[in-house]
Design a protein around this motif. Structure first.
Motif, mmCIF file in Angstrom:
data_model
loop_
_atom_site.group_PDB
_atom_site.id
_atom_site.type_symbol
_atom_site.label_atom_id
_atom_site.label_comp_id
_atom_site.label_asym_id
_atom_site.label_seq_id
_atom_site.Cartn_x
_atom_site.Cartn_y
_atom_site.Cartn_z
ATOM 1 N N UNK A 29 -2.787 -6.965 14.483
ATOM 2 C CA UNK A 29 -3.502 -7.873 13.581
ATOM 3 C C UNK A 29 -5.014 -7.902 13.831
ATOM 4 N N UNK A 30 -5.502 -7.134 14.818
ATOM 5 C CA UNK A 30 -6.941 -7.151 15.101
ATOM 6 C C UNK A 30 -7.738 -6.694 13.883
ATOM 7 N N UNK A 31 -8.781 -7.470 13.569
ATOM 8 C CA UNK A 31 -9.680 -7.053 12.484
ATOM 9 C C UNK A 31 -10.756 -6.149 13.086
ATOM 10 N N UNK A 95 -2.315 -0.396 1.242
ATOM 11 C CA UNK A 95 -1.963 -0.460 2.661
ATOM 12 C C UNK A 95 -2.479 -1.737 3.330
ATOM 13 N N UNK A 96 -3.242 -2.558 2.582
ATOM 14 C CA UNK A 96 -3.766 -3.799 3.183
ATOM 15 C C UNK A 96 -2.690 -4.874 3.243
ATOM 16 N N UNK A 112 -15.491 -11.918 3.342
ATOM 17 C CA UNK A 112 -14.080 -11.984 3.723
ATOM 18 C C UNK A 112 -13.334 -10.673 3.471
ATOM 19 N N UNK A 113 -13.958 -9.790 2.652
ATOM 20 C CA UNK A 113 -13.308 -8.498 2.364
ATOM 21 C C UNK A 113 -13.067 -7.732 3.656
ATOM 22 N N UNK A 114 -14.016 -7.866 4.588
ATOM 23 C CA UNK A 114 -13.909 -7.127 5.856
ATOM 24 C C UNK A 114 -12.648 -7.495 6.639
ATOM 25 N N UNK A 115 -12.135 -8.702 6.396
ATOM 26 C CA UNK A 115 -10.924 -9.132 7.107
ATOM 27 C C UNK A 115 -9.708 -8.287 6.740
ATOM 28 N N UNK A 116 -9.817 -7.577 5.598
ATOM 29 C CA UNK A 116 -8.700 -6.711 5.174
ATOM 30 C C UNK A 116 -8.557 -5.498 6.083
ATOM 31 N N UNK A 117 -9.674 -5.103 6.703
ATOM 32 C CA UNK A 117 -9.651 -3.893 7.524
ATOM 33 C C UNK A 117 -9.096 -4.218 8.922
#
Lengths: 132, 160
Positions: A29-31, A95-96, A112-117
């Motif tokens: 789960x690490x972003x 895949x997100x 918050x988009x970055x949290x998807x990665x």
């Protein structure tokens, strides 16, 4: 065909090398940005290492579509992702993590988009690519 | 003074690997103070030399269609040093490349002695990436560096 666990272990090694981390810092789960400290240039490094370690080619913007939110894309407005942008993310990032996309739909600030990665997103992407 | 930290390519295999030589001389001003009484080639300038070797290798593989900049040094270890009179041999191997940039593995040797080894990631900076504005290429070290490709054209002095 490699199992999901095997893929995860290889992704972990890749991230440890690319970002100078300790193994126990990397969880599913690490972003990548918020938790593992990746910067934008690290994504290029990560893609190179994944390509090398898995013997595959990852076309530009397929894994990390960073350029999705340019000024004239219509996907972002006033620092927020538009409905059109959320729809695009659902299509472009199968895949997100679905829950994270739902959370983004509720609070569509662009940062918050970055949290998807996440690490899981990378593992999902590779699992589909290698077994697809 | 120009920002050349390699003197000449000694091997160049397009898209694969390259080696370049850097002769360390006491005439170079940075050696006067680095370090007092113990002149050694600064590690940062060896890194620059390895990056120049690898950067030209990557740039040439695309016929210099992209401007190549050093983006990241994921790993670099210095095992030893080089002093005036030493010839540093930098070798670079192109291990990954794409439209966005490339990655090289590099080493520095003095004779058989390994001085440094590591990895360098380069990114391509193009007009498109600059919002369509024209980049003034004269300001880029990379453009000046292409002159190193011309070194050796005068031959070796034997007239052969």
């Amino acid at each position: 065909m490699p199992s999901r666990d095997e893929i995860f272990e290889k992704v972990k090694t890749t991230l440890v090398d690319a970002l100078g981390l300790d193994e126990d810092e990397v969880n599913g789960s690490s972003r990548l940005k918020a938790d593992l400290g990746a910067e934008s240039i690290d994504f290029l490094d990560i893609v190179f290492r994944l390509e090398k370690n898995f013997g595959i080619k990852i076309p530009r913007n397929e894994l990390f579509p960073e350029s999705l939110f340019t000024a004239d894309s219509g996907f972002a407005e006033n620092g927020r992702v538009t409905d059109k942008g959320i729809a695009e993310l659902r299509t472009r990032l199968p895949h997100a993590d679905k829950d994270t996309i739902e959370a983004l739909a509720k609070d569509p600030r662009i940062e918050n988009v970055e949290d998807l990665f996440t690490v899981n997103m990378v593992v999902n992407f590779l699992t589909a690519k290698l077994n697809g | 003074m120009r920002w050349f930290w390699i003197d000449r390519f000694t091997e160049f295999k397009s898209g694969s690997h390259a080696t370049a030589i850097k002769n360390v001389t006491l005439a170079e001003e940075h050696l006067h103070d680095h370090l007092p009484g113990f002149p050694v080639m600064p590690a940062s300038l060896m890194l620059e030399g390895m990056a120049q070797t690898g950067g030209i290798l990557l740039g040439e593989s695309n016929q210099f269609a992209h401007i190549v900049i050093l983006a990241k040094v994921p790993k670099m270890t210095f095992h030893s040093w080089a002093c005036p009179g030493d010839s540093l041999l930098y070798s670079a191997k192109l291990i990954q490349q794409s439209d966005e940039g490339g990655m090289v593995e590099v080493k520095a040797h003095v004779g058989e002695r390994l001085v440094a080894e590591g990895e360098i990631v380069f990114a391509h900076v193009d007009d498109a990436a600059n919002g369509g504005a024209k980049i003034d290429q004269k300001n880029f070290v990379f453009q000046i560096l292409r002159n190193v490709m011309d070194v050796g054209k005068a031959g070796n002095g034997t007239g052969a």
